[in-house]
Design a protein around this motif. Structure first.
Motif, mmCIF file in Angstrom:
data_model
loop_
_atom_site.group_PDB
_atom_site.id
_atom_site.type_symbol
_atom_site.label_atom_id
_atom_site.label_comp_id
_atom_site.label_asym_id
_atom_site.label_seq_id
_atom_site.Cartn_x
_atom_site.Cartn_y
_atom_site.Cartn_z
ATOM 1 N N MET A 27 0.845 -1.189 0.000
ATOM 2 C CA MET A 27 0.000 0.000 0.000
ATOM 3 C C MET A 27 0.888 1.249 0.000
ATOM 4 N N ASN A 28 0.572 2.175 -0.911
ATOM 5 C CA ASN A 28 1.395 3.371 -1.011
ATOM 6 C C ASN A 28 0.517 4.613 -0.815
ATOM 7 N N PHE A 29 0.770 5.351 0.256
ATOM 8 C CA PHE A 29 -0.050 6.528 0.543
ATOM 9 C C PHE A 29 0.515 7.802 -0.071
ATOM 10 N N GLN A 30 1.611 7.645 -0.820
ATOM 11 C CA GLN A 30 2.222 8.830 -1.415
ATOM 12 C C GLN A 30 1.546 9.187 -2.735
ATOM 13 N N LEU A 31 1.201 10.446 -2.899
ATOM 14 C CA LEU A 31 0.598 10.858 -4.162
ATOM 15 C C LEU A 31 1.663 10.842 -5.254
ATOM 16 N N THR A 32 1.242 10.626 -6.491
ATOM 17 C CA THR A 32 2.194 10.643 -7.600
ATOM 18 C C THR A 32 2.605 12.093 -7.885
ATOM 19 N N GLU A 33 3.622 12.225 -8.688
ATOM 20 C CA GLU A 33 4.082 13.565 -9.077
ATOM 21 C C GLU A 33 2.965 14.343 -9.769
ATOM 22 N N GLU A 34 2.196 13.602 -10.598
ATOM 23 C CA GLU A 34 1.096 14.249 -11.329
ATOM 24 C C GLU A 34 0.045 14.778 -10.356
ATOM 25 N N HIS A 35 -0.302 13.953 -9.342
ATOM 26 C CA HIS A 35 -1.300 14.404 -8.364
ATOM 27 C C HIS A 35 -0.788 15.607 -7.574
ATOM 28 N N GLU A 36 0.483 15.551 -7.195
ATOM 29 C CA GLU A 36 1.065 16.676 -6.433
ATOM 30 C C GLU A 36 1.061 17.945 -7.282
ATOM 31 N N MET A 37 1.351 17.769 -8.570
ATOM 32 C CA MET A 37 1.412 18.921 -9.461
ATOM 33 C C MET A 37 0.013 19.547 -9.617
ATOM 34 N N GLU A 85 -7.905 12.338 -23.578
ATOM 35 C CA GLU A 85 -7.650 13.487 -24.450
ATOM 36 C C GLU A 85 -8.523 13.459 -25.703
ATOM 37 N N GLU A 86 -8.873 12.230 -26.158
ATOM 38 C CA GLU A 86 -9.703 12.144 -27.378
ATOM 39 C C GLU A 86 -11.079 12.780 -27.177
ATOM 40 N N TYR A 87 -11.488 12.985 -25.911
ATOM 41 C CA TYR A 87 -12.766 13.671 -25.647
ATOM 42 C C TYR A 87 -12.545 15.060 -25.051
ATOM 43 N N GLY A 88 -11.358 15.593 -25.220
ATOM 44 C CA GLY A 88 -11.099 16.961 -24.765
ATOM 45 C C GLY A 88 -10.606 17.071 -23.339
ATOM 46 N N GLY A 89 -10.397 15.914 -22.675
ATOM 47 C CA GLY A 89 -9.938 15.951 -21.283
ATOM 48 C C GLY A 89 -8.423 16.010 -21.188
ATOM 49 N N ILE A 90 -7.911 15.920 -19.929
ATOM 50 C CA ILE A 90 -6.451 15.931 -19.779
ATOM 51 C C ILE A 90 -5.917 14.539 -19.428
ATOM 52 N N GLY A 91 -6.809 13.545 -19.419
ATOM 53 C CA GLY A 91 -6.373 12.159 -19.265
ATOM 54 C C GLY A 91 -5.816 11.819 -17.898
ATOM 55 N N SER A 92 -6.264 12.526 -16.861
ATOM 56 C CA SER A 92 -5.807 12.151 -15.523
ATOM 57 C C SER A 92 -6.831 11.190 -14.897
ATOM 58 N N ASP A 93 -7.066 11.249 -13.595
ATOM 59 C CA ASP A 93 -7.971 10.253 -12.983
ATOM 60 C C ASP A 93 -8.880 10.876 -11.926
ATOM 61 N N TYR A 94 -9.645 10.007 -11.237
ATOM 62 C CA TYR A 94 -10.626 10.520 -10.274
ATOM 63 C C TYR A 94 -9.959 11.050 -9.007
ATOM 64 N N LEU A 95 -8.766 10.553 -8.705
ATOM 65 C CA LEU A 95 -8.049 11.076 -7.533
ATOM 66 C C LEU A 95 -7.649 12.531 -7.795
ATOM 67 N N ALA A 96 -7.150 12.785 -8.985
ATOM 68 C CA ALA A 96 -6.782 14.176 -9.338
ATOM 69 C C ALA A 96 -8.025 15.066 -9.274
ATOM 70 N N TYR A 97 -9.146 14.528 -9.713
ATOM 71 C CA TYR A 97 -10.404 15.294 -9.691
ATOM 72 C C TYR A 97 -10.806 15.639 -8.259
ATOM 73 N N VAL A 98 -10.767 14.655 -7.331
ATOM 74 C CA VAL A 98 -11.202 14.988 -5.961
ATOM 75 C C VAL A 98 -10.202 15.940 -5.282
ATOM 76 N N ILE A 99 -8.942 15.829 -5.644
ATOM 77 C CA ILE A 99 -7.951 16.766 -5.092
ATOM 78 C C ILE A 99 -8.306 18.193 -5.543
ATOM 79 N N ALA A 100 -8.701 18.328 -6.803
ATOM 80 C CA ALA A 100 -9.064 19.661 -7.322
ATOM 81 C C ALA A 100 -10.296 20.209 -6.594
ATOM 82 N N VAL A 101 -11.318 19.360 -6.408
ATOM 83 C CA VAL A 101 -12.537 19.821 -5.716
ATOM 84 C C VAL A 101 -12.195 20.207 -4.273
ATOM 85 N N GLU A 102 -11.340 19.413 -3.643
ATOM 86 C CA GLU A 102 -10.933 19.706 -2.253
ATOM 87 C C GLU A 102 -10.245 21.071 -2.164
#
Ligand code: CAA
Ligand code: FAD
Length: 380
Positions: A1-11, A57-74
């Motif tokens: 189990m890894n609780f560290q966010l990825t570089e992308e999530h941190e960014m 990206e094929e639908y205009g998104g940035i191709g990240s994930d739901y974790l990145a999304y909840v971090i943004a809402v937070e």
């Protein structure tokens, strides 16, 4: 189990935190006071790619994930819960069902416009007589040639009036009960579709909440989302993920209140020392911080499960239940720590307290989360 966010999530966290601080926070109190939605903030979120975080990206998104999304809402909700829910409703409630159930053409037309932020989305499920009890909805859709004719009304719709694309649920076969509900994509400006009453609210006051009215509204057959009769399932599956967006909003509100309370308690001197050093206050801060961290972990876990295509409905309901109650308790405690000043508009904690309450009500009340969780427990 890894609780560290990825570089992308941190960014993404760093980018949204900066944006929230510079572009959202300065006007949060004023927009709350004036009950004013600011489209420019949404447009700036679009420029940063936030409006399409999890989509390919094929639908205009940035191709990240739901974790990145909840971090943004937070991060947004830490300074302005209204901005947090604007993004949450846009991504989880309007875009998600199109991504999961839309045809390729619907995705290219509607999901792309939502992901790029060219258009704002909303989700119309609740009705005056059907809030918790979704399947008792009355809005009717009748097929007439190449169109469905829709009559009825929806209430409490987040982004209502400002949104361009609405995912709306209506009954196509009343005799089939919940299996007779269907989902539709309806564009603003469709004849017969109008915006009704705008609610005056306790909190999230710069997030518009309105009624949607359908009077012989003719929606092209191609705008049916999924199959006829699949609407209830689409609505429920959409809420499975949406609830985690609200959990993230709640974590953000709670963290915002906690940060303000710590700062204040460090500086406010009574009985010859900062109140943070009075054990009664220090212990309260410790409990607040512990609850916020637990709520965050539940929320990130649910997002991680969804991003990894694992079952996430129960985790998401648990996150929303726990984070909503945490936001309520932590914001009340923050006001208490500020004493009389906390009760005024000179500090943001009263706004956080008003905003927190909605996280116990929408996307299913706390009682409905318990119902969802207990039903899943007994099914397992
Ligand atoms: N995924 C897939 N299918 C599901 C499902 C899910 N999560 N939940 C239920 N279903 C299926 C069931 O398996 C069942 O299928 P069958 O008929 O084939 O057996 C069917 O749907 C009916 O399920 P239930 O018997 O559980 O339905 P119910 O009428 O008892 O209602 C409920 C269940 C959970 C209470 C539901 O009505 C509900 O979620 N209510 C709350 C509504 C809500 O959250 N509204 C939020 C509006 S959006 C909002 O508020 C916006 C915002 O925050 C910004
Ligand atoms: P009711 O369903 O009438 O519930 C009243 C009380 O009874 C609650 O405490 C509830 O928990 C309790 N209760 C009901 N049934 C049970 C049960 N079986 N067991 C135990 N307790 C029960 N909806 C949308 O479709 N789209 C949106 O974008 C949207 N945004 C919203 C924004 C705001 C600001 C608000 C206030 C609401 C929004 N909603 C939206 C609607 C929201 O989801 C509903 O208000 C919510 O689901 C509760 O429905 P209700 O208000 O009709 O309450």
């Amino acid at each position: 189990m890894n609780f560290q966010l990825t570089e992308e999530h941190e960014m993404i966290r760093k980018m949204v935190r900066e944006f929230a601080k510079n572009e959202v926070a300065p006007t949060a109190a004023e927009r709350d006071e004036e009950e004013r939605f600011d489209r420019e903030i949404f447009e700036k979120m679009a420029e940063l790619g936030l409006t399409g975080i999890p989509w390919p990206e094929e639908y205009g998104g940035i191709g990240s994930d739901y974790l990145a999304y909840v971090i943004a809402v937070e991060e947004l909700s830490k300074v302005c819960a209204s901005t947090g829910v604007t993004l949450s409703a846009h991504i989880s409630l309007a875009s998600w069902p199109i991504y999961k159930f839309g045809t390729e053409e619907q995705k290219q037309t509607y999901l792309r416009a939502l992901a790029t932020g060219e258009k704002l989305g909303a989700y119309g499920l609740s009705e005056p007589g059907a809030g918790s009890d979704v399947s008792s909805m009355k809005t009717r859709a009748v097929l007439d040639g190449d169109h469905y004719v829709i009559n009825g009304s929806k209430v409490w719709i987040t982004n209502g009036g400002e949104a361009d694309i609405y995912v709306v649920f209506a009954v196509t076969s009343p005799e089939k009960k919940h299996k007779g509900i269907s989902a539709f994509i309806i564009e603003k400006g469709t004849p017969g579709f109008s915006i009704g009453k705008k609610e005056k609210k306790l909190g999230i006051r710069s997030s518009p909440t309105t009624e949607l009215i359908f009077e012989d509204c003719r929606v092209p057959k191609e705008n049916l989302l999924g199959q006829e009769g699949e609407g209830f399932k689409i609505a429920m599956m959409t809420l499975d993920g949406g609830r985690n967006g609200i959990a993230a909003q709640a974590v953000g509100i709670a963290q915002g209140a906690l940060d303000a309370a710590v700062e204040y308690a460090k500086g406010r001197v009574q009985f010859g020392k900062p109140i943070a050093e009075q054990q009664g206050v220090g212990f309260k801060l410790a409990d607040m911080a512990t609850a916020v961290e637990a709520a965050r972990l539940l929320t990130y876990q649910a997002a991680w499960l969804e991003s990894n295509n694992l079952p996430y409905g129960k985790a998401s309901a648990m996150a929303k239940l726990f984070a909503g109650d945490t936001a309520m308790k932590v914001t009340v405690d923050a006001v208490q720590i500020f004493g009389g000043y906390g009760y005024t508009k000179d500090y943001p904690v009263e706004r956080f307290m008003r905003d927190a309450k909605i996280t116990q009500i929408y996307e299913g009340t706390q009682e409905i989360q318990r119902l969802v969780i207990s039903r899943m427990l007994t099914k397992e």
